[in-house]
Design an enzyme around this catalytic site. Structure first.
Site, short mmCIF file in Angstrom:
data_model
loop_
_atom_site.label_atom_id
_atom_site.label_comp_id
_atom_site.label_asym_id
_atom_site.label_seq_id
_atom_site.Cartn_x
_atom_site.Cartn_y
_atom_site.Cartn_z
N ASP A 80 -14.06 -12.53 6.35
CA ASP A 80 -14.52 -12.21 7.79
C ASP A 80 -13.81 -11.12 8.63
O ASP A 80 -12.61 -10.86 8.53
CB ASP A 80 -14.60 -13.12 8.68
CG ASP A 80 -15.28 -12.95 9.99
OD1 ASP A 80 -16.13 -12.25 10.14
OD2 ASP A 80 -14.67 -13.80 11.17
N HIS A 202 -22.10 -12.92 15.74
CA HIS A 202 -20.50 -13.06 16.13
C HIS A 202 -20.32 -13.54 17.57
O HIS A 202 -21.07 -13.27 18.51
CB HIS A 202 -19.76 -11.73 15.83
CG HIS A 202 -19.83 -11.51 14.14
ND1 HIS A 202 -18.58 -11.35 13.69
CD2 HIS A 202 -20.71 -11.32 13.33
CE1 HIS A 202 -18.81 -11.37 12.51
NE2 HIS A 202 -19.94 -11.02 12.01
N SER A 205 -18.95 -18.96 19.98
CA SER A 205 -18.25 -19.80 20.78
C SER A 205 -18.47 -19.50 22.20
O SER A 205 -18.40 -20.69 23.02
CB SER A 205 -16.51 -19.37 20.44
OG SER A 205 -16.22 -19.97 19.20
N ASN A 224 -21.78 -17.27 13.43
CA ASN A 224 -20.12 -17.40 13.10
C ASN A 224 -19.50 -18.16 14.49
O ASN A 224 -19.73 -17.82 15.56
CB ASN A 224 -19.57 -16.09 13.32
CG ASN A 224 -19.93 -15.16 11.95
OD1 ASN A 224 -20.82 -15.73 11.01
ND2 ASN A 224 -18.99 -14.40 11.47
#
Length: 282
Positions: A80, A202, A205, A224
Site C-alpha cells: 500500500d 482510501h 476510516s 481501504n
C-alpha cells in the site's frame, strides 16, 4: 489456502473487497480471523510506512504469506502507498499479488510516465497494479482536503498507464479518527461510468457505515481501512491495561486487542458485501 491473485480476488468478492492494513503480527491474525468469521475474501495490506516502522519488508511479508496460506479463506497480499520503485520491486520478489504505486504527489506527466513504467514491469510478473491520480498541476495528493478526481482525467490516466485499479478522491481523507467524511456519491457514480477498472476508496476510516454501504452501491470495488482498526485495536489494549495496571505480559492486553479488531473486520466485510446494508456498527 495459497495467496489469491488480486484480480481473481475481485472476481470472487460479492460486492467490494475489504483491504485492511497490518503493522503487527496480532493485527495480521485479526484480519484473517475476521475474514474467516465473515466467510468473505480479504486483502491484507502492508504500507510503505509499516515497512519503515519495522525496518524491512521481508519479515512481515513472510509472516503474512505464511498466515494467509494457513487461513481457510481467499486472501491477497497488497503493498500500500509505495512511493519507492525499489520497494515495489522487493514486494514483487516477496510474492505480493498487487502493489500500489503512489505518484499522486508528482506533476501529471511525471506521474503518468512513472506509473506506466512500473505497471509494465509488474504486469510482466503477473502483479496487479493500483495507482492514485493526484490534483492535476499540484503535489498535494488525491486525498488532500477539498481535492476531487475528475472523471475525464481519471479515464485518461487509466488509458495512458494501463493500471488495474484507481484510487480516487471523492471526499475521504487519511487518518480520520471521526467518521464524518462527506462523500460525493454522484461523483462516485460518474467515475464508475468513466473508468473501466475497479475504483478504490482510501481514507475509509472517516466514512460511516451507512455511507460505506452507499459508496459500494455507487461503484467502489475496494475499500481501504487502517485508522479505524488501529483505533479499535488500541482501545481494547488500553481498556485491558487500565483494568489491570499491574500487567506486564503483552499477551494479556494484545489478546483482547486482536479479538476486538477481528470482530470489527468481520462486521466491516459483512457490511461491504451485504445488500441492503445491515444496521450500522456503533
Amino acid at each position: 489456502m495459497p495467496l489469491v491473485p488480486t484480480q481473481e480476488l475481485f472476481a470472487v468478492t460479492p460486492l467490494a473487497a475489504g483491504a485492511f492494513n497490518t503493522v503487527l503480527l496480532e493485527q495480521l491474525e485479526a484480519i484473517l480471523a475476521g475474514a474467516t468469521r465473515a466467510g468473505l475474501p480479504v486483502i491484507v495490506q502492508i504500507s510503505e510506512n509499516a515497512v519503515a516502522y519495522r525496518g524491512a519488508l521481508a519479515p512481515l511479508a513472510a509472516a503474512a504469506r505464511t498466515a494467509i496460506e494457513a487461513a481457510g479463506i481467499p486472501a491477497a497480499l497488497h503493498l500500500d502507498h509505495a512511493t519507492r520503485p525499489d520497494l515495489i520491486e522487493e514486494a514483487v520478489a516477496c510474492g505480493f499479488t498487487s502493489v500500489m504505486y503512489d505518484g499522486a504527489h508528482l506533476p501529471w506527466a511525471e506521474n503518468i510516465a512513472r506509473t506506466r513504467e512500473i505497471t509494465g514491469r509488474c504486469h510482466r510478473r503477473g502483479v496487479f497494479v493500483e495507482a492514485e491520480l493526484g490534483e492535476v498541476g499540484g503535489k498535494d495528493g488525491a486525498h488532500a482536503p477539498g481535492v476531487r478526481t475528475d472523471p475525464g482525467e481519471a479515464a485518461r490516466f487509466v488509458a495512458e498507464t494501463g493500471v488495474d485499479a484507481l484510487a480516487v478522491a471523492v471526499g475521504s481523507s487519511h487518518r480520520m479518527t471521526e467518521r464524518t467524511a462527506a462523500i460525493d456519491l454522484e461523483l462516485v457514480r460518474a467515475l464508475r461510468a468513466a473508468v473501466p477498472v475497479p475504483l478504490v476508496l482510501h481514507g475509509s476510516s472517516g466514512v460511516d457505515d451507512a455511507t460505506l454501504a452507499a459508496v459500494v452501491r455507487a461503484g467502489m470495488r475496494k475499500i481501504n481501512m487502517s485508522t479505524l482498526l488501529n483505533t479499535v485495536f488500541t482501545g481494547a489494549a488500553r481498556d485491558s491495561l487500565e483494568s489491570a495496571p499491574e500487567t506486564v505480559d503483552p499477551r494479556t492486553y494484545l489478546r483482547p486487542a486482536r479479538e476486538a479488531m477481528a470482530d470489527r473486520v468481520a462486521r466491516l466485510l459483512t457490511l461491504l458485501n451485504s445488500s441492503p446494508a445491515p444496521p450500522a456498527v456503533p
